[in-house]
Every structure is written in C-alpha cells, then in structure tokens.
Enzyme design. Structure first.
Site, PDB file in Angstrom:
ATOM      1  N   HIS A 137       0.815  -1.216   0.000  1.00 25.84           N
ATOM      2  CA  HIS A 137       0.000   0.000   0.000  1.00 25.84           C
ATOM      3  C   HIS A 137       0.850   1.269   0.000  1.00 25.84           C
ATOM      4  CE1 HIS A 137       0.438  -0.187   4.521  1.00 25.84           C
ATOM      5  NE2 HIS A 137       0.468   1.116   4.367  1.00 25.84           N
ATOM      6  N   ASP A 176       0.165  -7.639   1.506  1.00 28.85           N
ATOM      7  CA  ASP A 176       0.597  -6.245   1.613  1.00 28.85           C
ATOM      8  C   ASP A 176       2.122  -6.134   1.689  1.00 28.85           C
ATOM      9  OD1 ASP A 176       0.258  -3.535   1.581  1.00 28.85           O
ATOM     10  OD2 ASP A 176      -0.281  -3.344   3.694  1.00 28.85           O
ATOM     11  N   GLY A 208       3.165   6.419   8.269  1.00 33.56           N
ATOM     12  CA  GLY A 208       4.502   6.672   7.733  1.00 33.56           C
ATOM     13  C   GLY A 208       5.494   5.611   8.143  1.00 33.56           C
ATOM     14  N   ASN A 209       5.159   4.857   9.190  1.00 30.76           N
ATOM     15  CA  ASN A 209       6.005   3.749   9.626  1.00 30.76           C
ATOM     16  C   ASN A 209       5.729   2.469   8.841  1.00 30.76           C
ATOM     17  OD1 ASN A 209       6.085   5.471  12.328  1.00 30.76           O
ATOM     18  ND2 ASN A 209       7.774   4.017  12.403  1.00 30.76           N
ATOM     19  N   SER A 210       4.663   2.463   8.033  1.00 26.20           N
ATOM     20  CA  SER A 210       4.333   1.271   7.262  1.00 26.20           C
ATOM     21  C   SER A 210       5.517   0.853   6.404  1.00 26.20           C
ATOM     22  CB  SER A 210       3.129   1.544   6.362  1.00 26.20           C
ATOM     23  OG  SER A 210       1.958   1.671   7.111  1.00 26.20           O
ATOM     24  N   LEU A 251      -2.987 -26.998   2.613  1.00 29.66           N
ATOM     25  CA  LEU A 251      -3.199 -28.353   3.112  1.00 29.66           C
ATOM     26  C   LEU A 251      -4.304 -29.057   2.334  1.00 29.66           C
ATOM     27  CD1 LEU A 251      -3.115 -28.083   7.022  1.00 29.66           C
ATOM     28  CD2 LEU A 251      -1.528 -29.346   5.577  1.00 29.66           C
ATOM     29  N   GLY A 252      -5.369 -28.319   2.066  1.00 31.37           N
ATOM     30  CA  GLY A 252      -6.523 -28.913   1.393  1.00 31.37           C
ATOM     31  C   GLY A 252      -7.618 -29.318   2.362  1.00 31.37           C
TER      32      GLY A 252
END
Length: 453
Positions: free
Chosen positions: A111, A141, A213-215, A270-271
């Site tokens: 993002h 993300d 802003g730390n993302s 895994l299914g």
C-alpha cells in the site's frame, strides 16, 4: 518500704524489656538487611542471563537497524484538464522500507508503493535513489523494490516462529523523512487475525509505537534481527493507540524469495476446511484449542496424507496450532511441494501425518473484477454442478460488496470452464474491447448469466 522495693523492681524490669525490644527490632533488622544485600554463591536452576525490565540495552540493536531502514516516497504525475503535456510529480503517499541485501533490495508494504508513477528512496544518510518495483503481493501487503546501489547496510531475517510474547522489540521506521526513528515495546500477541482478506491474516502484535509513515518499517528483536514488517495499526483516530501489527518475517521472506525466483507468490495449501476447535459444535467442550477439520478436499495433500474429517489439528512441524490464524500463518511461510508434519487428535489419540502441500492456483479476471481458483469436487457437489471454477474474492470494492466468494462460474463466453487453465485460455484469446459473458451458479443452485461490455 515494700512499696519502694516494688517500684524499683518494676523500673528495672521495664528497662530490661525496653533494651530487649531495641535489640529485637533494630539490631535484627540490620542483620536481615545485610543478608538481603549479599549474593548467593549458587545460581538457581531457573536463572536466565537475558536482560530484563528497564535495564535492557537497545543501543546495539538500534545501531544495527537505523541505517537499514529507508524513507519511501510514492510520486504520481499530476495533469490539469488544460495541459497537453505531462504535469508535475506530486506526493501520493510515503512510508518506510527495509534494506535486506547489500545490493539494494528493499522490502516495504504494497500500500506504500501502489499506483506510483515514480518511487524515491531516501537512506538514513539522506542520499536519494530512484527505485523500481520488482514485484508485489497485495494479499499480504508486501512489496519488493530495488535501488541501484552497493555495499549498503542491511538487516538479516530472523525466525519469527522463535519470537515470544513479552519479548522486547524495536519498531524502526522513517516516517517523515527525518532519518530513522526508533520506538520500543514488547510482543503483545502472535498470530493475530485482523479479519482482513489476506493470505497472511496472522500478524505479530506489538505495543511499540507505530504511526502513519512507519508502514513498511522494521520490527526487530534486541539482537537486531528482522522479525516483522510493520504494516497496520488499529485506531479510531488514525494515530497510534497501543496496537500495532507486523507481517511475520518468515512470511515476508518467503514472499520476497518467491518474487525473486518465480516472479509471483507460490502459495501452498493443506486442502482442508475447518473451524477453530473452540467454535466447533461437534467437539467435546474440553477440546478448546486447535483446528477442527470439517472437510478434506478430494485429491489434496491432506487427503493423501491421511487427514480425515473430524480430526483436530494441534501441531504442524511442532509449531503449536491453537487457532486458525496459527495454521494460516505457518502454512503461508511454505511452498507447494513442501512436506509438513501434521499432528492431529483423532478419537482421543494423537497421530503424526506427513502432508505434501498442494498449489493454491488463482487467476484474476480483471475485466469483471473477480479472482477465481480451481473448484474441488466437494465445491461442485455442493453447488450441484459438474464443472466450474470458484470465486475467491472481488478485485474492486464494488465486486467485493457483491459477496460472490464461493460462487461457481461454469461458463465464460458460452464455453465450459473446468479449471483455472481454461479461464486463462479463454481470457487470453479475447480482445479487451469485446464483451464478456459469465454464467454463475449460486450456492442455492440458481444459475444466472451476466454480460460485461
């Protein structure tokens, strides 16, 4: 005379008692304080030399980290209705990133960089570089970008499975291009499910302050190892209120390696379908942890490995599985073809089963804003159809609001589709200007056809 002798005796007795009381309450107090000040000559068996409390030293970890965290600017081209030429670059958004190799590979959040016309990266020493996007995974993300540089400071990946609740961590970001900023806290929880439609719905929660802003910044342990990529906060105001979340480093590392090696993310499954043991009506109330298997997909690794409906998954590769997000988080760090050991509880007995993960293949049909995957035999049987692919999610807010997840598509342009490969073939042979017709079968068996023009 007798009264005088009695008075003298009482006075002497009172003096003795007073002196004795002084000895007891003052001299013995000094004795105990001396004992407390001395150190034992042995170390108890549960002694740990790990730093704790407020005496923990963050300086070494901070020094290792600050030069490896960068500021990322997402720039977009602006153009007025009266301009015929390209306009100026305007700041669309900004965030942080983590250098993971000396030759300039950087991990950040998707993002932070999405829809960018240009990316600018600023190092902690204020040097600026233009960055290119190597690959992205919107579901988790996570994005990988690169700058043309050498001999950069970088962070090694740590093992996020080893991270412990209560462990000290640092959140390092470069939020406002002010050079790297360090905050400290502890790991508050692991495998947090935020209810987001992502592959990685299993986050590390910390109370280290993380703000807008730390993302894309780094979550590191006190050894300076990268154990997470800071991604989200929970807040009604948009500012930090004590809850921050990071994608575990094992998941981020796997995504980055997939992008570099394959160009996309390889997702193994895994299914099985199931619910958390605590929510299952079929289980005894005494079984409150684990994942209850309600259905096993035909032909999946789970079926071939011997997992059965009614099993309760308790461990995978000796990693405790208490809830569904534990399972999702661990499996998301693996690839198709990897073999994992699954410990299940069956009829009161624990069994260890080896399961080879199968590929979770999806395809985005951009023209209609939907993503599809292969439908299992149980999916087809449930919807009373013989062929089709299953919708996994909407790619646009409008299509996501339609809540079509789980719906079966049986035909595209009046051609039967049996799997994702059929969908790819039909879509790739179409001109983008041509209309597209899609036949849906809802869970209630109702068949409908829609045309997109």
């Amino acid at each position: 005379m007798k009264n005088l002798i009695s008075l003298v005796f009482v006075s002497i007795l009172a003096g003795v008692l007073t002196l004795g009381s002084y000895k007891m309450f003052f001299e013995e107090k000094d004795f105990f304080s001396q004992e407390k000040a001395s150190l034992p000559e042995y170390i108890p068996a549960n002694y740990s030399n790990r730093v704790s409390g407020t005496n923990v030293d963050f300086t070494e970890a901070a020094n290792k980290t600050v030069h490896s965290v960068v500021h990322v600017k997402n720039l977009a081209v602006t153009r007025s209705p009266f301009q015929r030429t390209q306009g100026d670059l305007a700041l669309r958004g900004a965030g942080s990133g983590v250098i993971i190799s000396p030759d300039g590979y950087i991990v950040t959040n998707n993002h932070v960089i999405q829809k960018a016309n240009k990316l600018q990266v600023t190092l902690n020493n204020n040097q600026n570089y233009e960055a290119e996007v190597i690959g992205t995974d919107p579901k988790s993300d996570i994005a990988l970008i690169k700058i043309d540089a050498e001999d950069l400071s970088y962070l090694p990946f740590g093992d996020s499975n080893d991270a412990r609740i209560g462990e000290w961590v640092l959140a390092v970001g470069n939020p406002f291009n002010l050079t790297s900023t360090v905050t400290a806290g502890i790991i508050s929880a692991k495998s947090r499910d935020l209810g987001m439609d992502q592959n990685v719905s299993s986050f590390i929660q910390t109370d280290a302050a993380v703000n807008p802003g730390n993302s894309g910044g780094a979550l590191v342990n006190i050894n300076g190892e990268l154990i997470g990529i800071n991604t989200a906060i929970t807040s009604q105001t948009g500012s930090y209120v004590g809850y921050a979340f990071a994608v575990p480093s094992n998941n981020a590392r796997k995504i980055v390696e997939d992008i570099m090696e394959f160009g996309n993310v390889q997702q193994g499954i895994l299914g099985i379908r199931g619910t958390e043991a605590a929510d299952s009506r079929e289980l005894d109330r005494s079984i409150s942890e684990g994942v209850y298997v309600s259905d096993v997909e035909s032909g999946s690794g789970a079926e071939e490995g011997g997992i059965k409906s009614g099993d309760v998954i308790r461990k995978i590769d000796n990693v405790q599985i208490r809830k569904f997000s534990d399972l999702i988080g661990y499996i998301s760090s693996k690839r198709p073809g990897d073999v994992v050991q699954v410990n299940v509880l069956r009829n009161g007995n624990e069994k260890a089963l080896n399961v080879r993960l199968t590929e979770y293949e999806v395809f985005p049909i951009q023209a209609i804003g939907l993503e599809v995957t292969n439908a299992s035999e149980s999916d087809l049987k449930k919807n009373k159809v013989k062929n089709g692919v299953k919708i996994t999610r909407g790619l646009t807010p409008q299509m996501e609001s339609e809540r079509l997840t789980g719906t079966i598509i049986t035909e595209i342009d009046n051609q039967a589709v049996n799997n994702v490969d059929d969908v790819k073939r039909i879509i790739s042979n179409k001109d983008s200007s041509e209309p597209i017709s899609v036949t849906f079968v809802a869970p209630n068996g109702e068949k409908q056809k829609y045309v997109w023009r």
